[in-house]
Design an enzyme around this catalytic site. Structure first.
Site, PDB file in Angstrom:
ATOM      1  N   THR A 193      33.018  17.034  36.342  1.00 46.25           N
ATOM      2  CA  THR A 193      32.988  16.227  35.194  1.00 46.25           C
ATOM      3  C   THR A 193      32.107  16.757  34.233  1.00 46.25           C
ATOM      4  OG1 THR A 193      30.913  15.725  36.350  1.00 46.25           O
ATOM      5  CG2 THR A 193      32.755  14.264  37.096  1.00 46.25           C
ATOM      6  N   GLU A 238      36.782  11.587  38.962  1.00 46.85           N
ATOM      7  CA  GLU A 238      36.813  11.525  40.571  1.00 46.85           C
ATOM      8  C   GLU A 238      38.059  10.646  41.114  1.00 46.85           C
ATOM      9  OE1 GLU A 238      34.514  10.762  38.134  1.00 46.85           O
ATOM     10  OE2 GLU A 238      32.414  11.460  38.674  1.00 46.85           O
ATOM     11  N   LYS A 243      20.213  -4.089  27.356  1.00 44.85           N
ATOM     12  CA  LYS A 243      19.461  -5.272  28.029  1.00 44.85           C
ATOM     13  C   LYS A 243      18.660  -6.067  26.841  1.00 44.85           C
ATOM     14  CE  LYS A 243      19.497  -3.592  32.532  1.00 44.85           C
ATOM     15  NZ  LYS A 243      19.036  -2.365  33.311  1.00 44.85           N
ATOM     16  N   TRP A 252      23.112  -8.759  29.185  1.00 41.45           N
ATOM     17  CA  TRP A 252      23.556  -7.652  28.667  1.00 41.45           C
ATOM     18  C   TRP A 252      24.492  -7.669  27.596  1.00 41.45           C
ATOM     19  CZ3 TRP A 252      25.673  -5.480  34.263  1.00 41.45           C
ATOM     20  CH2 TRP A 252      24.682  -5.003  34.726  1.00 41.45           C
TER      21      TRP A 252
HETATM   22  P1  ADP Z   1      33.561  12.630  31.396  1.00 39.20           P
HETATM   23  O1  ADP Z   1      34.060  12.307  30.071  1.00 39.20           O
HETATM   24  O2  ADP Z   1      32.233  11.941  31.613  1.00 39.20           O
HETATM   25  O3  ADP Z   1      33.594  13.983  31.777  1.00 39.20           O
HETATM   26  P2  ADP Z   1      35.616  11.119  32.427  1.00 39.20           P
HETATM   27  O4  ADP Z   1      36.506  11.609  31.654  1.00 39.20           O
HETATM   28  O5  ADP Z   1      35.971  11.149  34.202  1.00 39.20           O
HETATM   29  O6  ADP Z   1      34.403  11.959  32.625  1.00 39.20           O
HETATM   30  O7  ADP Z   1      34.965   9.660  32.070  1.00 39.20           O
HETATM   31  C1  ADP Z   1      35.543   8.713  32.657  1.00 39.20           C
HETATM   32  C2  ADP Z   1      34.647   7.452  32.260  1.00 39.20           C
HETATM   33  O8  ADP Z   1      35.074   7.335  31.046  1.00 39.20           O
HETATM   34  C3  ADP Z   1      34.775   6.095  33.021  1.00 39.20           C
HETATM   35  O9  ADP Z   1      33.926   6.285  34.192  1.00 39.20           O
HETATM   36  C4  ADP Z   1      34.512   5.215  31.850  1.00 39.20           C
HETATM   37  O10 ADP Z   1      33.025   4.932  31.636  1.00 39.20           O
HETATM   38  C5  ADP Z   1      35.133   5.694  30.675  1.00 39.20           C
HETATM   39  N1  ADP Z   1      36.344   5.334  30.274  1.00 39.20           N
HETATM   40  C6  ADP Z   1      37.697   5.792  30.805  1.00 39.20           C
HETATM   41  N2  ADP Z   1      38.707   5.045  30.121  1.00 39.20           N
HETATM   42  C7  ADP Z   1      38.062   4.167  29.442  1.00 39.20           C
HETATM   43  C8  ADP Z   1      38.630   2.757  28.823  1.00 39.20           C
HETATM   44  N3  ADP Z   1      39.707   2.524  28.718  1.00 39.20           N
HETATM   45  N4  ADP Z   1      37.550   1.942  28.427  1.00 39.20           N
HETATM   46  C9  ADP Z   1      36.163   2.122  28.597  1.00 39.20           C
HETATM   47  N5  ADP Z   1      35.549   3.176  29.087  1.00 39.20           N
HETATM   48  C10 ADP Z   1      36.767   3.880  29.584  1.00 39.20           C
END
Ligand code: ADP
Length: 548
Positions: free
Chosen positions: A186, A331, A441, A446
């Site tokens: 990540t 994940e 918040k 929220w």
């Molecule tokens: P990072 O960008 O932190 O390396 P990821 O690519 O795994 O890791 O990101 C996953 C996160 O991206 C999700 O937990 C969510 O918060 C956000 N995310 C992914 N797709 C969407 C979506 N369509 N709408 C809103 N948030 C999204």
């Protein structure tokens, strides 16, 4: 009683073996790092992956060894994917946009034996190597003529030289399909990056789910261009899914600006593409400038962060391209949900259909979901209650890779806590309001930063917007809207912005202030970095606070 069925392991090598044998003449087109377009076929790709696999075996690589790749979406990177995983070693794709200390951390934490890199990253790896003592050598994805100065790399190896003398005849080894195949970290917005270690089996099941019509609907008749990098959750699985279908694959290389993407989409007649909203913002801006069209493009997957409604409307209404809004995470391999309609939505009008598409998608077979409140109680799937989203399924991690403190909190009772807040409706559509750590918040309630941002970017003079919670003595937090104006929208002011929001959001969501900036910070995967933005605004005080 055991069944009488063939016990064939679901291995990643079977994907390229299928494509190489039965789609042998289908093209893989790459915009190379050197510049020219390269064309060959799935059969060529498999043969060269086999050569690389054997070269790795000769270097002493064993099952389970990790090989890091720092590379763009190209045919050589694709060969590395299959060559490495094909012999049971682990393809560790590394995001070159990580901070130097994070790069160092992931290479050492993964204990990468070799690095496979594009010529673009020679300097980056030179700086990294002194801090990565276990890396035995660096394989540079080039031929001799295009090799840069590699004199400062440890044991530099020219990829084309390495594979030249290997045979393209090789029987892919067979082993347990629960073995590790690929590793992605990540981007580590807080603390060190954490590794998701995918299995062969989980990757194949994910690929099969991905190509189904209610997901991405990929077929051998598609021309697929993953713009999402192969170092961002394996380009969302497209290199695997593409081989399963034997479709034409277009790999865009290193230039991901609007013009380069547009040129490839049109010249190669791409029918299916995928990336985060930031990429599509650049494409749409370029198309606006040149008055372009996307006559061949049928579907675009937009995910990784919320897709603004305005972007969806432009793709669908102006250019006739269907948007597939998707949600997932590293994940989860990464697919969690994709927004496709159900039969009951057949008669929906344009506005209602667009309303439905605001959802980040609906539950796929293979992933189960629930939302819980702060005490862990399951909330109803009524489309109204919001809580933290938990997921379970065969392509979701059970734990992180080699984490000293076991991440039990993440997978207690077999459910993985996503850190996202959403509502789920009875049809399984999820409505994400925020990441748990980004919610605003106000007075115990929220405010969704995502909804605020989506409405704000609907203003024609807004290029990008971010909403963050700012401390407030009375309300705990109140929203601050940070806006980047478009080039032609420089006269936009705070009042006009607030007037635009009025009626489109609940009154109490109205930002206490609007601040204009030249650019917003982004993470290594091209998403808004709320963490950096909050840091940038840490000394800022809302006018409603100073006014008392
Ligand atoms: P990072 O960008 O932190 O390396 P990821 O690519 O795994 O890791 O990101 C996953 C996160 O991206 C999700 O937990 C969510 O918060 C956000 N995310 C992914 N797709 C969407 C979506 N369509 N709408 C809103 N948030 C999204």
């Amino acid at each position: 009683m055991l069944a009488k069925m063939m016990d064939r392991p679901l291995l990643i090598s079977s994907l390229i073996a299928h494509a190489g044998k039965w789609h042998s003449d289908q093209e893989i087109v790459t915009k190379t790092v050197e510049g020219p377009i390269h064309r060959y076929t799935w059969s060529d790709a498999e043969k060269r992956a086999k050569k690389f696999a054997q070269a790795l075996l000769k270097k002493g690589i064993k099952q389970g060894d990790r090989i890091g790749t720092i590379a763009w979406n190209t045919y050589r990177h694709l060969e590395a994917y299959y060559g490495i995983s094909g012999i049971g070693a682990v393809t560790h794709t590394i995001n070159p946009r990580l901070f130097p200390e994070q790069l160092e951390y992931v290479v050492n934490h993964a204990d990468d034996q070799f690095l496979v890199i594009d010529t673009t990253f020679v300097g980056l790896v030179e700086a990294l190597l002194p801090k990565a003592p276990n890396v035995k050598g660096v394989i540079v994805l080039a031929n001799k003529a295009n090799m840069p100065d590699v004199s400062k790399l440890r044991n530099p190896i020219c990829y084309e030289d390495l594979i030249a003398s290997e045979s393209d005849e090789f029987a892919w080894p067979q082993f347990d399909d629960n073995s590790a195949a690929a590793l992605c970290y990540t981007s580590g917005t807080t603390g060190n990056p954490k590794g998701a270690l995918y299995a062969h089996k989980s990757t194949i099941i994910h690929a099969l789910a991905q190509i189904a019509p209610d997901c991405m609907g990929l077929s051998s008749r598609d021309t697929v261009m993953p713009v999402v990098p192969m170092f961002h959750v394996n380009a969302w699985g497209t290199p695997y899914a593409a081989a399963a279908t034997g479709c034409k694959l277009v790999l865009p290389g290193r230039h991901l600006d609007g013009r380069s993407i547009y040129d490839l989409l049109t010249s190669e007649k791409v029918s299916f593409t995928a990336a985060v909203p930031t990429i599509w913002m650049m494409l749409l801006a370029h198309m606006q400038e040149i008055d372009g069209n996307l006559n061949d493009l049928e579907r675009v997957v937009i995910g990784g962060s919320a897709c603004p409604r305005a972007m969806m409307e432009t793709f669908q209404n102006k250019y006739g391209v269907q948007v597939l809004h998707a949600w997932g995470m590293t994940e989860m391999s990464p697919l969690g949900t994709v927004n496709t309609p159900k039969m009951k939505h057949n008669g929906l009008g344009e506005v209602e259909r667009m309303d439905l598409q605001q959802s980040a998608g609906r539950v796929l077979y293979g992933v189960d979901m629930k939302i819980v409140d702060e005490d862990g109680n399951t909330l109803p799937n009524d489309g109204k209650a919001t809580g933290e989203l938990k997921v379970t399924g065969p392509w979701i991690i059970s734990d992180y890779f080699n984490l000293a403190e076991r991440a039990e909190a993440h997978a207690e009772d077999g459910w993985f806590s996503t850190g996202d807040v959403c509502a789920i409706d009875p049809d399984g559509y999820i409505w994400i309001t925020d990441r748990l750590k980004d919610v605003i918040k106000s007075g115990g309630e929220w405010i969704s930063s995502i909804d605020l941002e989506n409405v704000a970017v609907g203003h024609p003079k807004v290029a990008e917007a971010a909403a963050i919670g700012m401390p407030h003595p009375k309300w705990d937090e109140r929203p601050l809207l940070v806006v980047v104006k478009t080039q032609s929208g420089q006269d936009l002011d705070k009042q006009q912005m607030l007037d635009f929001l009025e009626g489109k959001i609940a009154k109490w969501w109205t930002p206490d202030d609007v601040v204009f900036v030249d650019e917003l910070p982004h993470t290594a995967t091209g998403k808004l970095s709320k963490l950096q933005l909050r840091e940038r605004f840490k000394d800022y005080v809302l006018p409603t606070v100073t006014a008392g």
